[in-house]
Scaffold this motif. Structure first.
Motif, short mmCIF file in Angstrom:
data_model
loop_
_atom_site.label_atom_id
_atom_site.label_comp_id
_atom_site.label_asym_id
_atom_site.label_seq_id
_atom_site.Cartn_x
_atom_site.Cartn_y
_atom_site.Cartn_z
N ALA A 149 0.83 -1.21 0.00
CA ALA A 149 0.00 0.00 0.00
C ALA A 149 0.87 1.26 0.00
CB ALA A 149 -0.94 0.00 1.20
N LEU A 150 1.96 1.25 0.75
CA LEU A 150 2.86 2.41 0.78
C LEU A 150 3.50 2.63 -0.59
CD1 LEU A 150 4.50 1.84 4.28
CD2 LEU A 150 3.09 3.80 3.62
N ILE A 151 3.98 1.57 -1.21
CA ILE A 151 4.60 1.69 -2.53
C ILE A 151 3.57 2.18 -3.56
CG2 ILE A 151 5.65 0.39 -4.44
CD1 ILE A 151 6.97 -1.38 -2.24
N GLU A 152 2.38 1.63 -3.51
CA GLU A 152 1.34 2.05 -4.46
C GLU A 152 0.96 3.52 -4.26
OE1 GLU A 152 -1.63 -1.00 -3.92
OE2 GLU A 152 -0.58 -2.37 -5.29
N ALA A 153 1.00 4.00 -3.03
CA ALA A 153 0.74 5.43 -2.78
C ALA A 153 1.82 6.29 -3.44
CB ALA A 153 0.67 5.71 -1.28
N CYS A 154 3.06 5.85 -3.34
CA CYS A 154 4.17 6.58 -3.98
C CYS A 154 4.01 6.58 -5.50
CB CYS A 154 5.51 5.96 -3.61
SG CYS A 154 6.01 6.26 -1.91
N GLU A 155 3.66 5.43 -6.06
CA GLU A 155 3.49 5.34 -7.50
C GLU A 155 2.34 6.24 -7.97
OE1 GLU A 155 3.03 1.19 -8.34
OE2 GLU A 155 5.16 0.76 -7.96
N ALA A 156 1.26 6.25 -7.23
CA ALA A 156 0.12 7.11 -7.60
C ALA A 156 0.53 8.58 -7.56
CB ALA A 156 -1.06 6.85 -6.67
#
Length: 126
Positions: free
Chosen positions: A59-66
């Motif tokens: 979830a943290l990585i996906e937030a960064c990607e978004a």
């Protein structure tokens, strides 16, 4: 393009929020890891040992990607550095589409540390 995110949960014991993980995006890495314009570096990801394997790191990585792909930033790639000592994180990076683009040994004190540079091209990953 820089940012810092935290993950928190409400403890079932204390009923208070507690931080269980964090991650940041920063400037592109220095040489020899330099990776070109439009690139940011995922840095300092950590999840509490007591809260791992629950999807928090993903979830943290996906937030960064978004954040990186918003129309305001329009970044084209994210890179990250890690070592042999983080095998579970390395597995996650691979599952999320990050690929090793460079490996290098660095001398730290009397030891050598093998460092991996991962890269994910954001434009081709959607």
């Amino acid at each position: 393009m820089k940012g810092f995110w935290v993950a928190e949960i409400v403890s079932p014991v204390t009923n208070k929020a507690e931080i269980v993980g964090c991650i940041s995006l920063g400037d592109p890495p220095p040489p020899p890891f330099t990776s070109g314009p439009g690139t940011t570096e995922l840095r300092r990801m950590i999840v509490s040992p007591y809260h791992r394997r629950r999807g928090i790191a993903r979830a943290l990585i996906e937030a960064c990607e978004a954040h990186a792909t918003t129309s305001k930033h329009k970044l084209t790639a994210i890179v990250l550095r890690t070592t042999f000592y983080q095998p579970h994180a390395r597995q996650l990076y691979t599952k999320l589409g990050y690929k090793i683009v460079l490996e290098k040994d660095f001398r730290f004190g009397i030891d050598n540390v093998h460092v991996f540079l991962y890269r994910k091209d954001l434009l081709n990953s959607k």
